[in-house]
Design a protein around this motif. Structure first.
Motif, PDB file in Angstrom:
ATOM      1  N   TYR A  69       0.824  -1.211   0.000  1.00 17.61           N
ATOM      2  CA  TYR A  69       0.000   0.000   0.000  1.00 17.61           C
ATOM      3  C   TYR A  69       0.860   1.264   0.000  1.00 17.61           C
ATOM      4  CZ  TYR A  69      -3.378   3.557   1.155  1.00 17.61           C
ATOM      5  OH  TYR A  69      -4.132   4.701   1.119  1.00 17.61           O
ATOM      6  N   ASP A  70       1.926   1.289   0.792  1.00 21.06           N
ATOM      7  CA  ASP A  70       2.775   2.487   0.869  1.00 21.06           C
ATOM      8  C   ASP A  70       3.381   2.847  -0.489  1.00 21.06           C
ATOM      9  OD1 ASP A  70       2.206   2.709   3.548  1.00 21.06           O
ATOM     10  OD2 ASP A  70       4.104   1.844   4.221  1.00 21.06           O
ATOM     11  N   GLU A  71       3.707   1.826  -1.297  1.00 27.72           N
ATOM     12  CA  GLU A  71       4.246   2.086  -2.634  1.00 27.72           C
ATOM     13  C   GLU A  71       3.159   2.637  -3.555  1.00 27.72           C
ATOM     14  OE1 GLU A  71       6.284  -1.362  -4.142  1.00 27.72           O
ATOM     15  OE2 GLU A  71       7.605  -1.434  -2.392  1.00 27.72           O
ATOM     16  N   VAL A  72       1.956   2.082  -3.443  1.00 31.06           N
ATOM     17  CA  VAL A  72       0.830   2.578  -4.237  1.00 31.06           C
ATOM     18  C   VAL A  72       0.557   4.033  -3.859  1.00 31.06           C
ATOM     19  CG1 VAL A  72      -1.660   2.336  -4.659  1.00 31.06           C
ATOM     20  CG2 VAL A  72      -0.220   0.302  -4.523  1.00 31.06           C
ATOM     21  N   GLU A  73       0.561   4.322  -2.564  1.00 27.41           N
ATOM     22  CA  GLU A  73       0.314   5.680  -2.096  1.00 27.41           C
ATOM     23  C   GLU A  73       1.365   6.656  -2.637  1.00 27.41           C
ATOM     24  OE1 GLU A  73      -0.889   7.695   2.091  1.00 27.41           O
ATOM     25  OE2 GLU A  73       0.891   6.409   2.130  1.00 27.41           O
ATOM     26  N   LYS A  74       2.624   6.262  -2.569  1.00 27.77           N
ATOM     27  CA  LYS A  74       3.714   7.120  -3.065  1.00 27.77           C
ATOM     28  C   LYS A  74       3.553   7.381  -4.563  1.00 27.77           C
ATOM     29  CE  LYS A  74       8.707   7.198  -3.634  1.00 27.77           C
ATOM     30  NZ  LYS A  74       9.926   6.421  -3.573  1.00 27.77           N
ATOM     31  N   ASP A  75       3.295   6.318  -5.340  1.00 29.18           N
ATOM     32  CA  ASP A  75       3.106   6.469  -6.786  1.00 29.18           C
ATOM     33  C   ASP A  75       1.902   7.365  -7.094  1.00 29.18           C
ATOM     34  OD1 ASP A  75       5.262   4.830  -7.262  1.00 29.18           O
ATOM     35  OD2 ASP A  75       4.064   3.064  -7.759  1.00 29.18           O
ATOM     36  N   CYS A  76       0.824   7.183  -6.335  1.00 29.48           N
ATOM     37  CA  CYS A  76      -0.383   7.974  -6.563  1.00 29.48           C
ATOM     38  C   CYS A  76      -0.163   9.446  -6.226  1.00 29.48           C
ATOM     39  CB  CYS A  76      -1.542   7.420  -5.738  1.00 29.48           C
ATOM     40  SG  CYS A  76      -2.211   5.866  -6.372  1.00 29.48           S
ATOM     41  N   LEU A  77       0.521   9.726  -5.132  1.00 30.02           N
ATOM     42  CA  LEU A  77       0.788  11.118  -4.760  1.00 30.02           C
ATOM     43  C   LEU A  77       1.628  11.806  -5.832  1.00 30.02           C
ATOM     44  CD1 LEU A  77       1.365  10.770  -0.917  1.00 30.02           C
ATOM     45  CD2 LEU A  77      -0.604  11.821  -2.078  1.00 30.02           C
ATOM     46  N   ASN A  78       2.613  11.079  -6.377  1.00 25.35           N
ATOM     47  CA  ASN A  78       3.409  11.636  -7.480  1.00 25.35           C
ATOM     48  C   ASN A  78       2.542  11.874  -8.710  1.00 25.35           C
ATOM     49  OD1 ASN A  78       5.857  11.726  -6.084  1.00 25.35           O
ATOM     50  ND2 ASN A  78       6.405   9.650  -6.673  1.00 25.35           N
ATOM     51  N   ALA A  79       1.671  10.928  -9.019  1.00 22.71           N
ATOM     52  CA  ALA A  79       0.787  11.067 -10.179  1.00 22.71           C
ATOM     53  C   ALA A  79      -0.177  12.235  -9.990  1.00 22.71           C
ATOM     54  CB  ALA A  79       0.021   9.769 -10.421  1.00 22.71           C
ATOM     55  N   LEU A  80      -0.719  12.396  -8.777  1.00 24.35           N
ATOM     56  CA  LEU A  80      -1.628  13.509  -8.512  1.00 24.35           C
ATOM     57  C   LEU A  80      -0.915  14.850  -8.669  1.00 24.35           C
ATOM     58  CD1 LEU A  80      -3.632  12.077  -5.487  1.00 24.35           C
ATOM     59  CD2 LEU A  80      -4.533  12.572  -7.783  1.00 24.35           C
ATOM     60  N   LYS A  81       0.335  14.904  -8.223  1.00 26.23           N
ATOM     61  CA  LYS A  81       1.117  16.135  -8.379  1.00 26.23           C
ATOM     62  C   LYS A  81       1.301  16.457  -9.859  1.00 26.23           C
ATOM     63  CE  LYS A  81       5.584  18.160  -7.288  1.00 26.23           C
ATOM     64  NZ  LYS A  81       6.920  17.923  -6.794  1.00 26.23           N
ATOM     65  N   GLU A  82       1.622  15.441 -10.660  1.00 25.50           N
ATOM     66  CA  GLU A  82       1.799  15.651 -12.095  1.00 25.50           C
ATOM     67  C   GLU A  82       0.480  16.032 -12.776  1.00 25.50           C
ATOM     68  OE1 GLU A  82       3.844  12.270 -13.760  1.00 25.50           O
ATOM     69  OE2 GLU A  82       5.513  12.511 -12.363  1.00 25.50           O
ATOM     70  N   LEU A  83      -0.626  15.429 -12.339  1.00 22.99           N
ATOM     71  CA  LEU A  83      -1.927  15.784 -12.903  1.00 22.99           C
ATOM     72  C   LEU A  83      -2.275  17.235 -12.580  1.00 22.99           C
ATOM     73  CD1 LEU A  83      -3.978  12.557 -12.110  1.00 22.99           C
ATOM     74  CD2 LEU A  83      -3.272  13.358 -14.380  1.00 22.99           C
ATOM     75  N   GLU A  84      -1.932  17.660 -11.369  1.00 24.23           N
ATOM     76  CA  GLU A  84      -2.188  19.054 -10.993  1.00 24.23           C
ATOM     77  C   GLU A  84      -1.308  20.003 -11.809  1.00 24.23           C
ATOM     78  OE1 GLU A  84      -2.595  21.865  -7.066  1.00 24.23           O
ATOM     79  OE2 GLU A  84      -1.167  20.214  -6.983  1.00 24.23           O
ATOM     80  N   GLU A  85      -0.037  19.660 -11.979  1.00 19.79           N
ATOM     81  CA  GLU A  85       0.871  20.504 -12.767  1.00 19.79           C
ATOM     82  C   GLU A  85       0.411  20.613 -14.222  1.00 19.79           C
ATOM     83  OE1 GLU A  85       4.688  18.693 -12.108  1.00 19.79           O
ATOM     84  OE2 GLU A  85       4.882  19.575 -10.121  1.00 19.79           O
ATOM     85  N   ALA A  86      -0.190  19.527 -14.733  1.00 27.69           N
ATOM     86  CA  ALA A  86      -0.701  19.526 -16.108  1.00 27.69           C
ATOM     87  C   ALA A  86      -2.086  20.177 -16.196  1.00 27.69           C
ATOM     88  CB  ALA A  86      -0.773  18.090 -16.633  1.00 27.69           C
ATOM     89  N   LYS A  87      -2.597  20.631 -15.049  1.00 26.46           N
ATOM     90  CA  LYS A  87      -3.905  21.292 -14.961  1.00 26.46           C
ATOM     91  C   LYS A  87      -5.064  20.358 -15.310  1.00 26.46           C
ATOM     92  CE  LYS A  87      -2.221  25.790 -14.765  1.00 26.46           C
ATOM     93  NZ  LYS A  87      -1.335  25.663 -13.664  1.00 26.46           N
ATOM     94  N   LEU A  88      -4.853  19.040 -15.113  1.00 25.51           N
ATOM     95  CA  LEU A  88      -5.928  18.081 -15.329  1.00 25.51           C
ATOM     96  C   LEU A  88      -6.786  17.908 -14.082  1.00 25.51           C
ATOM     97  CD1 LEU A  88      -4.083  15.363 -17.418  1.00 25.51           C
ATOM     98  CD2 LEU A  88      -5.685  17.105 -18.222  1.00 25.51           C
ATOM     99  N   ILE A  89      -6.239  18.279 -12.922  1.00 25.30           N
ATOM    100  CA  ILE A  89      -7.011  18.315 -11.687  1.00 25.30           C
ATOM    101  C   ILE A  89      -6.691  19.612 -10.950  1.00 25.30           C
ATOM    102  CG2 ILE A  89      -7.120  15.789 -11.409  1.00 25.30           C
ATOM    103  CD1 ILE A  89      -5.017  16.101  -9.137  1.00 25.30           C
ATOM    104  N   SER A  90      -7.605  19.979 -10.078  1.00 20.86           N
ATOM    105  CA  SER A  90      -7.399  21.101  -9.175  1.00 20.86           C
ATOM    106  C   SER A  90      -7.583  20.577  -7.759  1.00 20.86           C
ATOM    107  CB  SER A  90      -8.432  22.200  -9.408  1.00 20.86           C
ATOM    108  OG  SER A  90      -8.337  22.698 -10.712  1.00 20.86           O
ATOM    109  N   ILE A  91      -6.912  21.188  -6.810  1.00 17.10           N
ATOM    110  CA  ILE A  91      -7.079  20.828  -5.415  1.00 17.10           C
ATOM    111  C   ILE A  91      -7.798  21.987  -4.735  1.00 17.10           C
ATOM    112  CG2 ILE A  91      -5.938  20.231  -3.255  1.00 17.10           C
ATOM    113  CD1 ILE A  91      -3.725  18.947  -4.944  1.00 17.10           C
ATOM    114  N   LEU A  92      -8.992  21.690  -4.226  1.00 21.14           N
ATOM    115  CA  LEU A  92      -9.836  22.709  -3.604  1.00 21.14           C
ATOM    116  C   LEU A  92      -9.863  22.500  -2.098  1.00 21.14           C
ATOM    117  CD1 LEU A  92     -12.848  22.311  -6.054  1.00 21.14           C
ATOM    118  CD2 LEU A  92     -10.934  23.889  -6.274  1.00 21.14           C
ATOM    119  N   GLU A  93      -9.952  23.564  -1.341  1.00 21.86           N
ATOM    120  CA  GLU A  93     -10.070  23.476   0.108  1.00 21.86           C
ATOM    121  C   GLU A  93     -11.559  23.500   0.447  1.00 21.86           C
ATOM    122  OE1 GLU A  93      -7.416  24.359   2.683  1.00 21.86           O
ATOM    123  OE2 GLU A  93      -5.788  24.251   1.259  1.00 21.86           O
ATOM    124  N   GLU A  94     -11.954  22.579   1.297  1.00 21.24           N
ATOM    125  CA  GLU A  94     -13.368  22.502   1.696  1.00 21.24           C
ATOM    126  C   GLU A  94     -13.556  23.141   3.044  1.00 21.24           C
ATOM    127  OE1 GLU A  94     -15.436  18.742   2.981  1.00 21.24           O
ATOM    128  OE2 GLU A  94     -16.265  19.043   0.994  1.00 21.24           O
TER     129      GLU A  94
END
Length: 94
Positions: A69-94
């Motif tokens: 799980y820790d490896e999946v989490e690390k890979d996913c966090l990196n992927a989310l960062k790249e998706l945000e940099e590519a403007k494919l996702i946004s991170i909103l504060e609730e």
């Protein structure tokens, strides 16, 4: 405050090429290539926290005995960062 992921996939055209997805942004006239992990995260992240999206992706894994799980989490966090940099996702504060 919770950080919620928002998918920015309007005005995108995608094409599957083997285990990759090529996404073209009509607005920015750019091409982005996603691997399987990033593609799945983009599909499931909308309206979820990063932790919720990562857990959902991990639950989709068929061979949990060999996946840490820790490896999946690390890979996913990196992927989310790249998706945000590519403007494919946004991170909103609730």
């Amino acid at each position: 405050m919770k950080k919620i992921l928002k998918s920015n996939t309007n005005n995108l055209v995608s094409q599957v090429q083997g285990d990759k997805v090529i996404i073209r942004s009509n607005e920015k006239n750019t091409l982005i290539v996603l691997n399987e992990t990033a593609k799945m995260l983009l599909q499931i992240c909308n309206g979820k926290t990063a932790e919720e999206a990562i857990k959902e992706l991990y639950e989709m894994c068929l061979d949990k005995e060999t996946i840490i799980y820790d490896e999946v989490e690390k890979d996913c966090l990196n992927a989310l960062k790249e998706l945000e940099e590519a403007k494919l996702i946004s991170i909103l504060e609730e």
